[in-house]
Design an enzyme around this catalytic site. Structure first.
Site, PDB file in Angstrom:
ATOM      1  N   ARG A  64      67.339  71.802 104.324  1.00  0.00           N
ATOM      2  CA  ARG A  64      68.376  72.401 103.531  1.00  0.00           C
ATOM      3  C   ARG A  64      69.137  73.581 104.286  1.00  0.00           C
ATOM      4  O   ARG A  64      70.541  73.676 104.217  1.00  0.00           O
ATOM      5  CB  ARG A  64      67.743  72.763 102.238  1.00  0.00           C
ATOM      6  CG  ARG A  64      67.556  71.625 101.393  1.00  0.00           C
ATOM      7  CD  ARG A  64      66.410  72.029 100.523  1.00  0.00           C
ATOM      8  NE  ARG A  64      66.919  72.830  99.181  1.00  0.00           N
ATOM      9  CZ  ARG A  64      66.381  73.829  98.283  1.00  0.00           C
ATOM     10  NH1 ARG A  64      64.972  73.703  98.443  1.00  0.00           N
ATOM     11  NH2 ARG A  64      67.119  74.374  97.691  1.00  0.00           N
ATOM     12  N   ARG A  86      80.378  72.564  97.889  1.00  0.00           N
ATOM     13  CA  ARG A  86      79.235  72.714  99.053  1.00  0.00           C
ATOM     14  C   ARG A  86      79.883  72.321 100.169  1.00  0.00           C
ATOM     15  O   ARG A  86      79.110  72.342 101.421  1.00  0.00           O
ATOM     16  CB  ARG A  86      78.159  72.114  98.803  1.00  0.00           C
ATOM     17  CG  ARG A  86      77.143  73.061  98.484  1.00  0.00           C
ATOM     18  CD  ARG A  86      75.753  71.858  97.959  1.00  0.00           C
ATOM     19  NE  ARG A  86      74.770  72.516  98.137  1.00  0.00           N
ATOM     20  CZ  ARG A  86      73.932  72.909  97.027  1.00  0.00           C
ATOM     21  NH1 ARG A  86      74.417  73.151  96.012  1.00  0.00           N
ATOM     22  NH2 ARG A  86      72.628  73.207  97.300  1.00  0.00           N
ATOM     23  N   ARG A 109      58.703  79.471  94.636  1.00  0.00           N
ATOM     24  CA  ARG A 109      59.503  79.417  93.576  1.00  0.00           C
ATOM     25  C   ARG A 109      58.805  78.428  92.737  1.00  0.00           C
ATOM     26  O   ARG A 109      58.292  77.284  93.273  1.00  0.00           O
ATOM     27  CB  ARG A 109      60.742  78.759  93.984  1.00  0.00           C
ATOM     28  CG  ARG A 109      61.697  78.336  92.778  1.00  0.00           C
ATOM     29  CD  ARG A 109      63.125  78.235  92.748  1.00  0.00           C
ATOM     30  NE  ARG A 109      63.482  77.107  93.689  1.00  0.00           N
ATOM     31  CZ  ARG A 109      64.631  76.597  94.095  1.00  0.00           C
ATOM     32  NH1 ARG A 109      65.492  77.399  93.613  1.00  0.00           N
ATOM     33  NH2 ARG A 109      64.751  75.693  94.817  1.00  0.00           N
ATOM     34  N   ARG A 146      59.572  72.321  92.762  1.00  0.00           N
ATOM     35  CA  ARG A 146      60.658  71.604  93.215  1.00  0.00           C
ATOM     36  C   ARG A 146      60.024  70.581  94.436  1.00  0.00           C
ATOM     37  O   ARG A 146      59.617  71.451  95.335  1.00  0.00           O
ATOM     38  CB  ARG A 146      61.851  72.055  93.210  1.00  0.00           C
ATOM     39  CG  ARG A 146      62.673  72.208  92.016  1.00  0.00           C
ATOM     40  CD  ARG A 146      63.833  73.172  92.235  1.00  0.00           C
ATOM     41  NE  ARG A 146      64.718  72.669  93.219  1.00  0.00           N
ATOM     42  CZ  ARG A 146      65.946  73.257  93.426  1.00  0.00           C
ATOM     43  NH1 ARG A 146      66.532  74.023  92.525  1.00  0.00           N
ATOM     44  NH2 ARG A 146      66.627  72.959  94.473  1.00  0.00           N
ATOM     45  N   LYS A 169      71.440  82.264  93.269  1.00  0.00           N
ATOM     46  CA  LYS A 169      72.342  81.614  92.868  1.00  0.00           C
ATOM     47  C   LYS A 169      72.098  81.352  91.049  1.00  0.00           C
ATOM     48  O   LYS A 169      72.607  81.629  90.316  1.00  0.00           O
ATOM     49  CB  LYS A 169      73.041  80.583  93.326  1.00  0.00           C
ATOM     50  CG  LYS A 169      73.338  80.490  94.712  1.00  0.00           C
ATOM     51  CD  LYS A 169      74.309  79.462  95.408  1.00  0.00           C
ATOM     52  CE  LYS A 169      73.321  78.487  95.434  1.00  0.00           C
ATOM     53  NZ  LYS A 169      72.160  78.347  96.470  1.00  0.00           N
TER      54      LYS A 169
HETATM   55  P1  AP5 Z   1      67.032  80.613  92.768  1.00  0.00           P
HETATM   56  O1  AP5 Z   1      67.776  81.475  91.802  1.00  0.00           O
HETATM   57  O2  AP5 Z   1      66.456  79.463  92.301  1.00  0.00           O
HETATM   58  O3  AP5 Z   1      68.169  80.392  94.097  1.00  0.00           O
HETATM   59  P2  AP5 Z   1      69.371  79.399  94.406  1.00  0.00           P
HETATM   60  O4  AP5 Z   1      70.183  80.116  95.123  1.00  0.00           O
HETATM   61  O5  AP5 Z   1      69.569  78.985  93.173  1.00  0.00           O
HETATM   62  O6  AP5 Z   1      68.595  78.141  94.912  1.00  0.00           O
HETATM   63  P3  AP5 Z   1      68.439  76.782  94.883  1.00  0.00           P
HETATM   64  O7  AP5 Z   1      67.230  76.037  95.883  1.00  0.00           O
HETATM   65  O8  AP5 Z   1      68.438  76.081  93.477  1.00  0.00           O
HETATM   66  O9  AP5 Z   1      69.812  76.344  95.684  1.00  0.00           O
HETATM   67  P4  AP5 Z   1      70.195  75.130  96.248  1.00  0.00           P
HETATM   68  O10 AP5 Z   1      71.554  75.369  96.208  1.00  0.00           O
HETATM   69  O11 AP5 Z   1      69.660  74.859  97.490  1.00  0.00           O
HETATM   70  O12 AP5 Z   1      69.863  73.875  95.240  1.00  0.00           O
HETATM   71  P5  AP5 Z   1      70.562  73.299  94.130  1.00  0.00           P
HETATM   72  O13 AP5 Z   1      69.735  73.101  92.923  1.00  0.00           O
HETATM   73  O14 AP5 Z   1      72.111  73.675  93.978  1.00  0.00           O
HETATM   74  O15 AP5 Z   1      66.015  81.777  93.605  1.00  0.00           O
HETATM   75  C1  AP5 Z   1      65.145  81.420  94.390  1.00  0.00           C
HETATM   76  C2  AP5 Z   1      63.663  81.999  94.287  1.00  0.00           C
HETATM   77  O16 AP5 Z   1      63.944  83.343  94.503  1.00  0.00           O
HETATM   78  C3  AP5 Z   1      63.293  82.113  92.734  1.00  0.00           C
HETATM   79  O17 AP5 Z   1      61.724  81.912  92.814  1.00  0.00           O
HETATM   80  C4  AP5 Z   1      63.572  83.537  92.294  1.00  0.00           C
HETATM   81  O18 AP5 Z   1      62.645  83.947  91.286  1.00  0.00           O
HETATM   82  C5  AP5 Z   1      63.310  84.165  93.444  1.00  0.00           C
HETATM   83  N1  AP5 Z   1      64.386  85.354  93.455  1.00  0.00           N
HETATM   84  C6  AP5 Z   1      65.800  85.422  93.003  1.00  0.00           C
HETATM   85  N2  AP5 Z   1      66.251  86.734  93.340  1.00  0.00           N
HETATM   86  C7  AP5 Z   1      65.249  87.366  93.669  1.00  0.00           C
HETATM   87  C8  AP5 Z   1      64.971  88.724  94.249  1.00  0.00           C
HETATM   88  N3  AP5 Z   1      66.216  89.504  94.100  1.00  0.00           N
HETATM   89  N4  AP5 Z   1      63.872  89.406  94.719  1.00  0.00           N
HETATM   90  C9  AP5 Z   1      62.728  88.368  94.893  1.00  0.00           C
HETATM   91  N5  AP5 Z   1      62.881  86.990  94.246  1.00  0.00           N
HETATM   92  C10 AP5 Z   1      63.982  86.585  93.988  1.00  0.00           C
HETATM   93  O19 AP5 Z   1      70.760  71.811  94.785  1.00  0.00           O
HETATM   94  C11 AP5 Z   1      69.760  70.948  95.246  1.00  0.00           C
HETATM   95  C12 AP5 Z   1      70.165  69.562  95.856  1.00  0.00           C
HETATM   96  O20 AP5 Z   1      71.070  68.924  94.962  1.00  0.00           O
HETATM   97  C13 AP5 Z   1      70.726  69.898  97.253  1.00  0.00           C
HETATM   98  O21 AP5 Z   1      69.930  70.067  98.171  1.00  0.00           O
HETATM   99  C14 AP5 Z   1      71.797  68.713  97.179  1.00  0.00           C
HETATM  100  O22 AP5 Z   1      71.100  67.402  97.771  1.00  0.00           O
HETATM  101  C15 AP5 Z   1      72.171  68.211  95.815  1.00  0.00           C
HETATM  102  N6  AP5 Z   1      73.424  69.069  95.482  1.00  0.00           N
HETATM  103  C16 AP5 Z   1      73.612  70.009  94.531  1.00  0.00           C
HETATM  104  N7  AP5 Z   1      74.824  70.464  94.716  1.00  0.00           N
HETATM  105  C17 AP5 Z   1      75.564  69.641  95.411  1.00  0.00           C
HETATM  106  C18 AP5 Z   1      77.017  69.533  96.055  1.00  0.00           C
HETATM  107  N8  AP5 Z   1      77.693  70.298  95.390  1.00  0.00           N
HETATM  108  N9  AP5 Z   1      77.388  68.656  96.820  1.00  0.00           N
HETATM  109  C19 AP5 Z   1      76.379  67.755  97.077  1.00  0.00           C
HETATM  110  N10 AP5 Z   1      75.008  67.675  96.945  1.00  0.00           N
HETATM  111  C20 AP5 Z   1      74.598  68.710  96.159  1.00  0.00           C
END
Ligand code: AP5
Length: 210
Positions: free
Chosen positions: A164, A88, A122, A153, A13
């Protein structure tokens, strides 16, 4: 155009939101990034969010809903935005519907084994925000964009990743059916595709190359 990026942790994402925000000229609103910045700065929201994010739990709905509502009221969102990681939960989606109209929901689909591979490798740049993967770094530990030392991270450690995924399945996956019911969902099949290939799928799903 207001777009939601939905999908499990590590599905890509953030990677695609970073690109699309430049291509479309609309901001990426990542609740994860906003919360991590608040934690680094030690704000009251950050102090409240820290324990949840480090365990891989969701931060309470009321906290993130207020953050997003305030952010969407800013001038740079007037032509739309990419919501990366929000909503979410169904209550978050219901709250969002009271202050923003959603045009499309891009649903990133990736099996658990691939998620674990991606998250364990990552690396992120604390200076410029670049997200990358060890497989793209040729053994280096510095940012290819700005040269800063890359970090892992805290919530990418294996035991937290497992939680997660569980939290995603219990609390976020129901949103796929919620938005399918509104005819908004476009699936992106991410497994075994490069970032470029997945990005082409995202653009096609949004009708950007038509
Ligand atoms: P990446 O693009 O970083 O993936 P992502 O889907 O953004 O993953 P996140 O871990 O950031 O999502 P998340 O939803 O768990 O965390 P968030 O920060 O929102 O890609 C991942 C890896 O794959 C990278 O190394 C990339 O290079 C690689 N990659 C990408 N495409 C590829 C491909 N095609 N081939 C190979 N490799 C590839 O949330 C963190 C925390 O915040 C949550 O756990 C929660 O505690 C809190 N939080 C955030 N939003 C909310 C909400 N709305 N409600 C409540 N709590 C929340």
């Amino acid at each position: 155009m207001n777009i939601i990026f939905l999908g499990p942790p590590g599905a890509g994402k953030g990677t695609h939101a970073q690109r699309l925000t430049q291509e479309m000229g609309i901001p990426q609103i990542s609740t994860g990034e906003i919360l991590r910045a608040a934690i680094r700065e030690g704000t009251p929201t950050g102090l409240r969010a820290k324990a949840y994010t480090e365990k891989g739990e969701l931060v309470p709905d009321a906290v993130v809903i207020d953050i997003v509502k305030e952010r969407l009221a800013k001038e740079d969102c007037k032509n739309g935005c990419i919501l990366d990681g929000f909503p979410r939960t169904v209550p978050q989606a219901e709250a969002l519907a009271t202050f923003a109209a959603i045009d499309a929901v891009v649903n990133f689909v990736l099996p658990d084994e691939a998620i674990i591979r991606r998250l364990s490798g990552r690396r992120v740049c604390p200076s410029c925000g670049l997200t990358t993967h060890v497989s793209a770094l040729n053994g280096k530990d510095t940012c290819p964009e700005c040269g800063s030392r890359l970090i892992q991270r805290k919530d990418d450690l294996p035991e937290t990743v497992e939680n997660r995924l569980k939290v995603y399945k219990e609390q976020t996956e129901p949103l796929i059916a919620y938005y399918q019911g509104k005819g908004k969902v476009k699936d992106i099949l991410c497994e075994n595709h490069t970032v470029e290939e997945n990005h082409a799928q995202v653009r096609a799903a949004l009708g950007l190359d038509a």
